[in-house]
Design a protein around this motif. Structure first.
Motif, PDB file in Angstrom:
ATOM      1  N   GLU A   1       5.848  -6.484 -10.245  1.00  0.00           N
ATOM      2  CA  GLU A   1       5.118  -5.273 -10.629  1.00  0.00           C
ATOM      3  C   GLU A   1       3.615  -5.470 -10.460  1.00  0.00           C
ATOM      4  OE1 GLU A   1       6.419  -4.436 -14.590  1.00  0.00           O
ATOM      5  OE2 GLU A   1       8.441  -3.873 -13.942  1.00  0.00           O
ATOM      6  N   LYS A   2       3.132  -6.645 -10.839  1.00  0.00           N
ATOM      7  CA  LYS A   2       1.713  -6.950 -10.689  1.00  0.00           C
ATOM      8  C   LYS A   2       1.317  -6.930  -9.214  1.00  0.00           C
ATOM      9  CE  LYS A   2      -1.608 -10.621 -11.747  1.00  0.00           C
ATOM     10  NZ  LYS A   2      -1.747 -11.971 -12.311  1.00  0.00           N
ATOM     11  N   LYS A   3       2.181  -7.481  -8.362  1.00  0.00           N
ATOM     12  CA  LYS A   3       1.911  -7.501  -6.923  1.00  0.00           C
ATOM     13  C   LYS A   3       1.870  -6.079  -6.379  1.00  0.00           C
ATOM     14  CE  LYS A   3       3.640  -8.948  -2.479  1.00  0.00           C
ATOM     15  NZ  LYS A   3       4.862  -9.071  -1.728  1.00  0.00           N
ATOM     16  N   ALA A   4       2.768  -5.226  -6.826  1.00  0.00           N
ATOM     17  CA  ALA A   4       2.776  -3.837  -6.354  1.00  0.00           C
ATOM     18  C   ALA A   4       1.478  -3.136  -6.749  1.00  0.00           C
ATOM     19  CB  ALA A   4       3.981  -3.104  -6.922  1.00  0.00           C
ATOM     20  N   GLY A   5       1.028  -3.352  -7.970  1.00  0.00           N
ATOM     21  CA  GLY A   5      -0.237  -2.763  -8.417  1.00  0.00           C
ATOM     22  C   GLY A   5      -1.418  -3.290  -7.625  1.00  0.00           C
TER      23      GLY A   5
ATOM     24  N   ALA B   1      -1.285  -4.468  -4.608  1.00  0.00           N
ATOM     25  CA  ALA B   1      -1.190  -3.946  -3.245  1.00  0.00           C
ATOM     26  C   ALA B   1      -1.748  -2.530  -3.182  1.00  0.00           C
ATOM     27  CB  ALA B   1       0.267  -3.968  -2.776  1.00  0.00           C
ATOM     28  N   LYS B   2      -1.476  -1.721  -4.202  1.00  0.00           N
ATOM     29  CA  LYS B   2      -2.028  -0.361  -4.244  1.00  0.00           C
ATOM     30  C   LYS B   2      -3.551  -0.405  -4.323  1.00  0.00           C
ATOM     31  CE  LYS B   2       1.912   2.009  -6.296  1.00  0.00           C
ATOM     32  NZ  LYS B   2       2.418   2.731  -7.463  1.00  0.00           N
ATOM     33  N   ASP B   3      -4.072  -1.281  -5.155  1.00  0.00           N
ATOM     34  CA  ASP B   3      -5.527  -1.436  -5.262  1.00  0.00           C
ATOM     35  C   ASP B   3      -6.118  -1.884  -3.931  1.00  0.00           C
ATOM     36  OD1 ASP B   3      -5.422  -0.713  -7.896  1.00  0.00           O
ATOM     37  OD2 ASP B   3      -5.609  -2.761  -8.686  1.00  0.00           O
TER      38      ASP B   3
ATOM     39  N   LEU C   1      -9.147  -0.744   1.038  1.00  0.00           N
ATOM     40  CA  LEU C   1      -9.213  -0.665   2.500  1.00  0.00           C
ATOM     41  C   LEU C   1      -9.536   0.752   2.964  1.00  0.00           C
ATOM     42  CD1 LEU C   1      -6.235  -2.935   3.626  1.00  0.00           C
ATOM     43  CD2 LEU C   1      -8.678  -3.442   3.711  1.00  0.00           C
ATOM     44  N   GLU C   2      -8.972   1.761   2.304  1.00  0.00           N
ATOM     45  CA  GLU C   2      -9.277   3.143   2.655  1.00  0.00           C
ATOM     46  C   GLU C   2     -10.745   3.457   2.374  1.00  0.00           C
ATOM     47  OE1 GLU C   2      -6.520   5.689   0.638  1.00  0.00           O
ATOM     48  OE2 GLU C   2      -4.802   4.876   1.731  1.00  0.00           O
ATOM     49  N   TYR C   3     -11.253   2.963   1.254  1.00  0.00           N
ATOM     50  CA  TYR C   3     -12.655   3.171   0.904  1.00  0.00           C
ATOM     51  C   TYR C   3     -13.571   2.515   1.940  1.00  0.00           C
ATOM     52  CZ  TYR C   3     -17.009   2.992  -1.747  1.00  0.00           C
ATOM     53  OH  TYR C   3     -18.304   3.112  -2.135  1.00  0.00           O
ATOM     54  N   ILE C   4     -13.234   1.293   2.334  1.00  0.00           N
ATOM     55  CA  ILE C   4     -14.030   0.587   3.341  1.00  0.00           C
ATOM     56  C   ILE C   4     -13.988   1.347   4.657  1.00  0.00           C
ATOM     57  CG2 ILE C   4     -14.093  -1.510   4.770  1.00  0.00           C
ATOM     58  CD1 ILE C   4     -13.272  -3.070   2.241  1.00  0.00           C
TER      59      ILE C   4
END
Length: 126
Positions: free
Chosen positions: A50-54, A56-58, A63-66
């Protein structure tokens, strides 16, 4: 002699049964401990998944912001000269407007020497 042999065999049997019982108890305890360890490990795995999924979303959001910043930067670099010329032209126009308001007469003055950058009060050639 048969009776002694029978008693010795019986004692060996009882010792073997006692050892087997102790081994079963130890094995049962070991299985319980391993089951508890497995359950804890699976719980930790679930939490880390679950931590990895969170994370990955972050990461994707970052990456989208960059990417958006990169696009804006490319646009700024692409149109830098045009914006610089527009700013210069606007500054010249404001200075001329201020001068006109102060009483200067620009009726016959040509303000731009370059044909690409015509000023506010310049003559247009056809």
């Amino acid at each position: 002699e048969a009776e002694v042999s029978e008693k010795a065999s019986q004692a060996d049997y009882e010792t073997m049964m006692q050892n087997a019982g102790e081994k079963r108890a130890a094995d049962s305890k070991l299985m319980t401990e391993k089951a508890a360890t497995k359950a804890n490990t699976e719980e930790e795995l679930q939490a880390e998944t679950e931590k990895k999924a969170g994370t990955a979303k972050d990461h994707m959001a970052t990456l989208e912001y960059i990417s958006a910043l990169h696009g804006e930067c490319d646009w700024l670099l692409q149109y830098h000269e045009a914006r610089k010329e527009a700013r210069t032209s606007e500054i010249e126009s404001l200075v001329n407007a201020k001068s006109v308001l102060s009483g200067a007469d620009y009726a016959l003055v040509q303000t731009a020497t370059d044909s690409k950058t015509k000023g506010f009060m310049s003559r247009r050639t056809q």
